[in-house]
Design a protein around this motif. Structure first.
Motif, PDB file in Angstrom:
ATOM      1  N   PRO A 126     -36.219  -7.123  -1.485  1.00 23.35           N
ATOM      2  CA  PRO A 126     -36.271  -6.210  -2.698  1.00 23.35           C
ATOM      3  C   PRO A 126     -36.937  -5.132  -1.646  1.00 23.35           C
ATOM      4  CG  PRO A 126     -37.251  -8.648  -1.785  1.00 23.35           C
ATOM      5  CD  PRO A 126     -36.777  -8.501  -0.893  1.00 23.35           C
ATOM      6  N   VAL A 127     -36.180  -3.646  -2.685  1.00 24.01           N
ATOM      7  CA  VAL A 127     -36.937  -2.656  -2.367  1.00 24.01           C
ATOM      8  C   VAL A 127     -37.480  -2.216  -4.106  1.00 24.01           C
ATOM      9  CG1 VAL A 127     -36.334  -0.024  -1.852  1.00 24.01           C
ATOM     10  CG2 VAL A 127     -35.550  -2.037  -0.723  1.00 24.01           C
ATOM     11  N   THR A 128     -38.591  -1.865  -4.335  1.00 24.42           N
ATOM     12  CA  THR A 128     -39.303  -1.112  -5.436  1.00 24.42           C
ATOM     13  C   THR A 128     -39.039   0.285  -4.655  1.00 24.42           C
ATOM     14  OG1 THR A 128     -40.743  -2.548  -5.364  1.00 24.42           O
ATOM     15  CG2 THR A 128     -40.863  -0.586  -7.405  1.00 24.42           C
ATOM     16  N   LEU A 129     -38.511   1.417  -6.202  1.00 23.48           N
ATOM     17  CA  LEU A 129     -38.315   2.510  -6.105  1.00 23.48           C
ATOM     18  C   LEU A 129     -39.696   2.932  -7.211  1.00 23.48           C
ATOM     19  CD1 LEU A 129     -34.341   3.265  -6.421  1.00 23.48           C
ATOM     20  CD2 LEU A 129     -36.157   2.882  -4.213  1.00 23.48           C
ATOM     21  N   LEU A 130     -40.248   4.323  -6.249  1.00 23.54           N
ATOM     22  CA  LEU A 130     -41.017   5.037  -7.379  1.00 23.54           C
ATOM     23  C   LEU A 130     -41.072   6.777  -6.845  1.00 23.54           C
ATOM     24  CD1 LEU A 130     -42.663   2.640  -5.196  1.00 23.54           C
ATOM     25  CD2 LEU A 130     -43.958   2.719  -6.383  1.00 23.54           C
ATOM     26  N   VAL A 131     -41.855   6.999  -8.107  1.00 20.13           N
ATOM     27  CA  VAL A 131     -42.245   9.013  -8.181  1.00 20.13           C
ATOM     28  C   VAL A 131     -43.312   8.646  -8.031  1.00 20.13           C
ATOM     29  CG1 VAL A 131     -40.299   9.170  -8.830  1.00 20.13           C
ATOM     30  CG2 VAL A 131     -42.023   8.788 -10.037  1.00 20.13           C
ATOM     31  N   PRO A 197     -44.936  -9.763   1.550  1.00 20.63           N
ATOM     32  CA  PRO A 197     -44.014  -9.448   3.108  1.00 20.63           C
ATOM     33  C   PRO A 197     -41.908  -9.785   2.139  1.00 20.63           C
ATOM     34  CG  PRO A 197     -46.266 -11.075   2.940  1.00 20.63           C
ATOM     35  CD  PRO A 197     -45.995 -10.564   0.929  1.00 20.63           C
ATOM     36  N   GLY A 198     -41.863  -9.106   3.876  1.00 15.76           N
ATOM     37  CA  GLY A 198     -40.523  -8.806   3.473  1.00 15.76           C
ATOM     38  C   GLY A 198     -39.594  -7.490   2.521  1.00 15.76           C
ATOM     39  N   ALA A 199     -40.424  -7.139   2.134  1.00 13.36           N
ATOM     40  CA  ALA A 199     -39.880  -6.705   0.427  1.00 13.36           C
ATOM     41  C   ALA A 199     -40.258  -4.539   1.241  1.00 13.36           C
ATOM     42  CB  ALA A 199     -40.736  -6.644  -0.746  1.00 13.36           C
ATOM     43  N   LEU A 200     -39.596  -4.120   0.805  1.00 13.43           N
ATOM     44  CA  LEU A 200     -40.752  -2.733   0.756  1.00 13.43           C
ATOM     45  C   LEU A 200     -40.263  -1.369  -0.123  1.00 13.43           C
ATOM     46  CD1 LEU A 200     -37.403  -2.062   3.085  1.00 13.43           C
ATOM     47  CD2 LEU A 200     -39.845  -2.134   4.015  1.00 13.43           C
ATOM     48  N   ALA A 201     -41.053  -1.011  -0.940  1.00 10.12           N
ATOM     49  CA  ALA A 201     -41.221   0.507  -1.439  1.00 10.12           C
ATOM     50  C   ALA A 201     -41.069   1.228  -0.825  1.00 10.12           C
ATOM     51  CB  ALA A 201     -43.373  -0.328  -1.971  1.00 10.12           C
ATOM     52  N   GLU A 297     -32.777 -12.901  12.520  1.00 11.97           N
ATOM     53  CA  GLU A 297     -34.214 -13.726  12.364  1.00 11.97           C
ATOM     54  C   GLU A 297     -34.451 -13.283  10.756  1.00 11.97           C
ATOM     55  OE1 GLU A 297     -36.478 -14.544  14.729  1.00 11.97           O
ATOM     56  OE2 GLU A 297     -34.265 -14.222  15.451  1.00 11.97           O
ATOM     57  N   ARG A 298     -34.422 -12.183  10.106  1.00 10.85           N
ATOM     58  CA  ARG A 298     -34.603 -12.204   8.823  1.00 10.85           C
ATOM     59  C   ARG A 298     -34.259 -13.652   8.049  1.00 10.85           C
ATOM     60  NH1 ARG A 298     -37.182  -8.261   5.555  1.00 10.85           N
ATOM     61  NH2 ARG A 298     -37.876  -6.338   7.029  1.00 10.85           N
ATOM     62  N   ARG A 299     -32.685 -14.040   8.631  1.00  6.14           N
ATOM     63  CA  ARG A 299     -32.578 -15.737   7.484  1.00  6.14           C
ATOM     64  C   ARG A 299     -33.309 -16.578   7.972  1.00  6.14           C
ATOM     65  NH1 ARG A 299     -27.762 -12.831   9.776  1.00  6.14           N
ATOM     66  NH2 ARG A 299     -26.459 -11.937   7.636  1.00  6.14           N
ATOM     67  N   ARG A 300     -34.032 -16.386   8.801  1.00  2.67           N
ATOM     68  CA  ARG A 300     -35.050 -17.289   9.730  1.00  2.67           C
ATOM     69  C   ARG A 300     -36.374 -16.906   8.926  1.00  2.67           C
ATOM     70  NH1 ARG A 300     -38.241 -17.968  13.609  1.00  2.67           N
ATOM     71  NH2 ARG A 300     -38.189 -16.004  14.423  1.00  2.67           N
ATOM     72  N   ASP A 301     -36.550 -15.795   8.623  1.00  2.36           N
ATOM     73  CA  ASP A 301     -38.026 -15.742   8.103  1.00  2.36           C
ATOM     74  C   ASP A 301     -38.117 -13.860   7.663  1.00  2.36           C
ATOM     75  OD1 ASP A 301     -40.382 -15.134   7.479  1.00  2.36           O
ATOM     76  OD2 ASP A 301     -41.165 -15.165   9.904  1.00  2.36           O
ATOM     77  N   PRO A 302     -38.248 -13.775   6.119  1.00 11.05           N
ATOM     78  CA  PRO A 302     -37.637 -12.527   5.592  1.00 11.05           C
ATOM     79  C   PRO A 302     -38.294 -12.119   5.680  1.00 11.05           C
ATOM     80  CG  PRO A 302     -37.572 -14.470   4.166  1.00 11.05           C
ATOM     81  CD  PRO A 302     -37.720 -15.098   5.297  1.00 11.05           C
ATOM     82  N   ALA A 303     -40.115 -12.654   6.451  1.00 16.22           N
ATOM     83  CA  ALA A 303     -41.140 -11.546   6.867  1.00 16.22           C
ATOM     84  C   ALA A 303     -41.237 -11.707   8.357  1.00 16.22           C
ATOM     85  CB  ALA A 303     -42.766 -11.643   5.756  1.00 16.22           C
ATOM     86  N   VAL A 304     -40.846 -11.379   8.912  1.00 17.69           N
ATOM     87  CA  VAL A 304     -40.663 -11.836  10.044  1.00 17.69           C
ATOM     88  C   VAL A 304     -40.433 -10.581  11.314  1.00 17.69           C
ATOM     89  CG1 VAL A 304     -38.337 -11.240  11.505  1.00 17.69           C
ATOM     90  CG2 VAL A 304     -39.622 -12.711  12.799  1.00 17.69           C
ATOM     91  N   GLU A 305     -41.600 -10.245  11.677  1.00 13.55           N
ATOM     92  CA  GLU A 305     -41.835  -9.344  12.824  1.00 13.55           C
ATOM     93  C   GLU A 305     -41.533  -9.254  14.345  1.00 13.55           C
ATOM     94  OE1 GLU A 305     -45.697  -7.990  11.680  1.00 13.55           O
ATOM     95  OE2 GLU A 305     -45.136  -7.633   9.318  1.00 13.55           O
TER      96      GLU A 305
END
Length: 592
Positions: A126-131, A197-201, A297-305
């Protein structure tokens, strides 16, 4: 693991072709489209083509043969998964295919086909777009422009690696008018905008930052950071702005710098390259390979590091990032990731060492001994089922099964005795098929019993428990087999992976079950060092001697509760919980 198992079953009974979880990368650095055929053992050959100046992810189950034609002559080569290859012009042959060198040795398992490939569904991020608050445009207009830009960039990322950046909404934030550079703005952006976790902005700023002071088009801290800050209005053309978004999306997902002049991860963007008619918006082959590994890896854990990587992909990524750093010496992100990979390995506790004098195991002999032991447990189960009111249940039944297994193992004394005992118990006392469903262990157990023998075993097995719980029994003995079949760090990763997969079940994640899994691994390591343990368990197998104290360990955690209480699989509190279980195990007499 359950997800792997269900996906594999669905593909067996529904899909016309096998799942292809492994990947190799093909780049075409010629001016012409290159048609090719890819053939895997036991599967129908597939025809495809790589357009000029393009990079393509090819999904396979293992090593595959590629055939292409140059100057009317067909050439066939064997390609290994988790590698990158380039079609290049050749003055003599017209066309050649070269592999990109990856430092270090490939995993032995990458040289054979996967028995139970995991599904390759797109990984949604998931990605949120901001200005920011100084954007002069009307809301409808900036949203239309930024969304169109994002959709174009997301398509490039998904095509390259299977990660699908997915629009999650629009928003705005108040940026600091006193900021002197993009890094300052990013710090404020991170404070102002919370991201799960697992998302981006992705935040676009219209603040005027002196280009002489900070000429960058954007900034992101790489893996583990959920925020990307990008200048609006630069570069000058919209295609270049799309390329900038691809650059920072890829970077946030694990990409690093590349000297490839056509890659969106090259150091200098805004150079007009993407405006040329023949240009292709793409990643370079090595970064495409790295992002495909992160997709797994994200298929196993979306927030993996990096700290939560599986052992196999930690090894693969180390090779890829070393190759990228060699191509772009001094790249800060590649250097940081390699340092983290090394540090993560260094932080892992020293496992109980295997007996260095332990003779090598002959796999064929072990498989035959495993069959005998599983058969002995099945026979004991049938006897118990026929005993009527005198039938054993619970922990007593488990002890009877362990005794039958140990007696059979000792009767087949040899280098394979301990190994077969551990693997067979993982099969015999499990009713879920977990070892057969995991590609890391499937090969070792595929001949442990026939389908008919498995059915007979499950019908008679009853309800064996440890400490009165069926789930603790099941997972302890799966841990025994995993501890024998995998290196210590990989075995622990597999146990943690099983625990995280439990979040998808109605029962949720039970920390005592993870403790039982880790105890099984510790039991395997102790037995590897001292085969006399088998003679001990012939006499008695009390749960309290092999399970750690379970007081204070949480049961039945939903995904939401797990995130709330532990901060996810890589959260500091969960890492501390695993460390606490290790400490409990080390304090036990059986594992000292």
């Amino acid at each position: 693991m359950p997800t792997r198992l269900f996906g594999a079953l669905a593909l067996v009974f529904v899909a016309p072709v096998p799942a292809r979880a492994a990947v190799l990368i093909l780049g075409n650095y010629t001016a012409e489209t290159v048609p090719y055929t890819i053939a895997e053992p036991g599967a129908k050959a597939r025809n495809d083509k790589v357009p000029p100046n393009s990079v393509l992810a090819v999904h396979v189950t293992g090593p595959a043969d590629i055939t292409f034609t140059a100057k009317g002559r067909a050439t066939t080569l064997r390609l290994d998964p988790y590698n990158a290859y380039l079609f290049l012009p050749d003055p003599a042959a017209g066309l050649r295919l070269e592999g990109l060198e990856l430092p270090g040795e490939a995993l032995e398992r990458d040289g054979r086909g996967e028995l139970n490939p995991a599904p390759r569904d797109p990984v949604k991020v998931p990605v949120t777009l901001l200005v920011d608050d100084c954007d002069p445009r009307a809301e409808k207009y900036w949203q239309e422009v930024v969304r169109k830009r994002f959709d174009a960039a997301a398509e490039v990322i998904e095509s390259a690696c299977g990660i699908r950046p997915e629009f999650a909404g629009f928003d705005t934030w108040t940026s600091d008018p006193e900021a002197k550079n993009l890094s300052d703005l990013l710090a404020e952006f991170e404070k102002a905008v919370k991201v799960k976790p697992g998302a981006l902005a992705i935040g676009y700023t219209s603040r005027r930052i002196d280009e002489k002071v900070d000429p960058a088009f954007g900034v992101n801290r790489g893996l583990g950071n959920r925020h990307v800050l990008v200048r609006e209005w630069l570069p000058k053309s919209e295609p270049e702005r799309v390329e900038v978004m691809v650059h920072f999306l890829a970077q946030a997902l694990g990409g690093v710098g590349s000297p490839d002049a056509g890659s969106a991860l090259r150091p200098k963007l805004g150079d007009g390259y993407i405006n040329h008619a023949s240009s292709v918006l793409r990643l370079d082959p090595l970064n495409a390979l790295a992002l495909n590994l992160w997709a797994q890896e994200r298929r196993r854990d979306p927030a993996v590091e990096i700290g939560g990587l599986s052992a196999v992909n930690r090894h693969r990524m180390t090779r890829v990032y070393k190759a990228l750093l060699k191509a772009a010496p001094g790249d800060a992100l590649a250097t940081a990731y390699l340092n983290d990979l090394d540090a993560d390995a260094a932080k892992r506790p020293d496992p109980i060492a295997k007996n260095p004098d332990r003779p090598p195991v002959k796999l064929g002999v072990r498989t035959e001994t495993v069959r005998k032991i599983v058969g002995a447990v099945t026979e004991r189960a049938k006897q118990n089922a026929a005993a009527g009111p005198r039938a054993l249940t619970g922990d007593d039944l488990t002890a009877a099964y362990v005794r039958a297994a140990a007696q059979t193992a000792v009767a087949n004394e040899g280098p394979e005795m301990v190994s077969a005992f551990l693997v067979a118990l993982g099969v015999a006392l499990d009713d879920t098929g977990a070892l057969a469903a995991d590609a890391l262990t499937a090969a070792a157990v595929k001949d442990a019993e026939t389908a008919a023998e498995r059915t007979a075993r499950l019908e008679a097995l009853g309800n064996p428990t440890l400490a009165g719980r069926r789930d603790l029994c099941r997972r302890f003995f799966i841990g025994c087999a995993t501890g024998e079949l995998l290196p210590p760090a990989a075995a622990e990763n597999a146990a943690i992976g099983r625990a995280v997969q439990d979040l998808e079940k109605p029962s949720g994640l039970c920390v005592p079950v993870l403790a039982a899994d880790l105890a099984g691994i510790a039991f395997a390591q102790a037995a590897q060092s001292d085969a006399e343990m088998l003679r001990d368990v012939v006499q008695t197998f009390p749960a309290k001697e092999y399970l750690p104290p379970l007081s204070g360990l949480k049961n039945g955690l939903s995904a939401e509760k797990f995130e709330e209480q532990f901060g996810g699989a890589t959260g500091d509190r969960f890492v501390a919980q695993v460390a606490d279980i290790r400490k409990r195990l080390k304090a036990m007499r059986a594992y000292k």
